[in-house]
Scaffold this motif. Sequence first.
Motif, PDB file in Angstrom:
ATOM      1  N   GLU A   1       0.834  -1.205   0.000  1.00 11.21           N
ATOM      2  CA  GLU A   1       0.000   0.000   0.000  1.00 11.21           C
ATOM      3  C   GLU A   1       0.869   1.256   0.000  1.00 11.21           C
ATOM      4  N   ILE A   2       1.974   1.216   0.732  1.00 13.57           N
ATOM      5  CA  ILE A   2       2.897   2.361   0.746  1.00 13.57           C
ATOM      6  C   ILE A   2       3.475   2.565  -0.649  1.00 13.57           C
ATOM      7  N   ASP A   3       3.906   1.472  -1.280  1.00 12.15           N
ATOM      8  CA  ASP A   3       4.444   1.549  -2.647  1.00 12.15           C
ATOM      9  C   ASP A   3       3.420   2.146  -3.605  1.00 12.15           C
ATOM     10  N   ALA A   4       2.171   1.689  -3.498  1.00 15.70           N
ATOM     11  CA  ALA A   4       1.132   2.149  -4.405  1.00 15.70           C
ATOM     12  C   ALA A   4       0.867   3.645  -4.236  1.00 15.70           C
ATOM     13  N   SER A   5       0.881   4.103  -3.009  1.00 15.73           N
ATOM     14  CA  SER A   5       0.662   5.526  -2.742  1.00 15.73           C
ATOM     15  C   SER A   5       1.799   6.365  -3.305  1.00 15.73           C
ATOM     16  N   LEU A   6       3.014   5.885  -3.145  1.00 12.93           N
ATOM     17  CA  LEU A   6       4.165   6.602  -3.678  1.00 12.93           C
ATOM     18  C   LEU A   6       4.107   6.646  -5.208  1.00 12.93           C
ATOM     19  N   ALA A   7       3.672   5.559  -5.818  1.00  8.70           N
ATOM     20  CA  ALA A   7       3.527   5.532  -7.279  1.00  8.70           C
ATOM     21  C   ALA A   7       2.499   6.563  -7.736  1.00  8.70           C
ATOM     22  N   ARG A   8       1.394   6.693  -6.992  1.00 12.01           N
ATOM     23  CA  ARG A   8       0.379   7.693  -7.350  1.00 12.01           C
ATOM     24  C   ARG A   8       0.923   9.106  -7.189  1.00 12.01           C
ATOM     25  N   MET A   9       1.769   9.322  -6.203  1.00  8.28           N
ATOM     26  CA  MET A   9       2.393  10.642  -6.045  1.00  8.28           C
ATOM     27  C   MET A   9       3.222  10.972  -7.286  1.00  8.28           C
ATOM     28  N   ARG A  10       3.971  10.003  -7.773  1.00  8.93           N
ATOM     29  CA  ARG A  10       4.808  10.230  -8.963  1.00  8.93           C
ATOM     30  C   ARG A  10       3.952  10.513 -10.193  1.00  8.93           C
ATOM     31  N   ASP A  11       2.780   9.886 -10.253  1.00 16.17           N
ATOM     32  CA  ASP A  11       1.913  10.024 -11.428  1.00 16.17           C
ATOM     33  C   ASP A  11       1.093  11.309 -11.427  1.00 16.17           C
ATOM     34  N   THR A  12       1.079  12.030 -10.307  1.00 17.80           N
ATOM     35  CA  THR A  12       0.171  13.181 -10.186  1.00 17.80           C
ATOM     36  C   THR A  12       0.900  14.492  -9.882  1.00 17.80           C
ATOM     37  N   VAL A  13       2.173  14.584 -10.234  1.00 17.55           N
ATOM     38  CA  VAL A  13       2.912  15.822  -9.946  1.00 17.55           C
ATOM     39  C   VAL A  13       2.316  17.025 -10.677  1.00 17.55           C
ATOM     40  N   ASP A  14       1.563  16.777 -11.750  1.00 24.01           N
ATOM     41  CA  ASP A  14       0.941  17.880 -12.488  1.00 24.01           C
ATOM     42  C   ASP A  14      -0.499  18.139 -12.064  1.00 24.01           C
TER      43      ASP A  14
END
Length: 243
Positions: free
Chosen positions: A139-152
């Motif tokens: 779950e931590i990994d998935a949240s971090l991945a979403r952070m990377r995908d939403t910088v814009d």
Amino acid sequence: MPAYPGDGSDAIAAALGVLPSGTPVSEVARRLMDLFTSGSIEPGTRLPPERQLASTLGVGRSAVREALAALEILGIVDVRPGSGTYLRGTASELLPQTLRWGLLIGPRKTGELLELRAGLEIYVARLAAGRGEASALAEIDASLARMRDTVDDLGAFARADLDFHNALAAAAGNGQLIDLLHVVRSLLQVYADRAVQDEAEARTAIEEHDAVNRAVRAGDEDAAASAMAVHMATAAARLSADA
């Protein structure tokens, strides 16, 4: 369903005690709260009627009525017209409400709340490094991945950031810490909503979260705590500057 009077009036009277003359409503509410969070009363218990509580505490019925009304607003008790007043939850469920009330009626010092949140988050990171199970780490990994995908998209980024911290808290496996963090974050929400204001800040936050995640996955408690301390210092400096 247990009820007062009949099977606990003496016990509740002894627990409450008599308050000094002229006691304000806030102190009446505090005395009742102390009893409700002691764990000695079961959820769903019907409390003694207002006149009995007033007599026990040595205060007027209006003070008891106002105190119970305040506690109802906070979700501590359930006042049912024609039936009585009932305790809503267990001690562990009510304690976060108690903290929220205490913080709200005290001075709202943002700096102190930021320090409190930092201490809690740092300890959460340490616990997560020592306790995190595979599902929680995913779950931590998935949240971090979403952070990377939403910088814009800073709104989505903020939600992913919060999900990261919530997943980290879940990995720590301490429900009380989760409750405390929820209270402090809710009080800081006006600042947290604008914690990251541009893509550069978002990328810095991602790097800091990634450092925490790598330490947690490595099971390095000291490194996880240190990485979170760095992140909390950066976030606090940004929020304080914007306050």
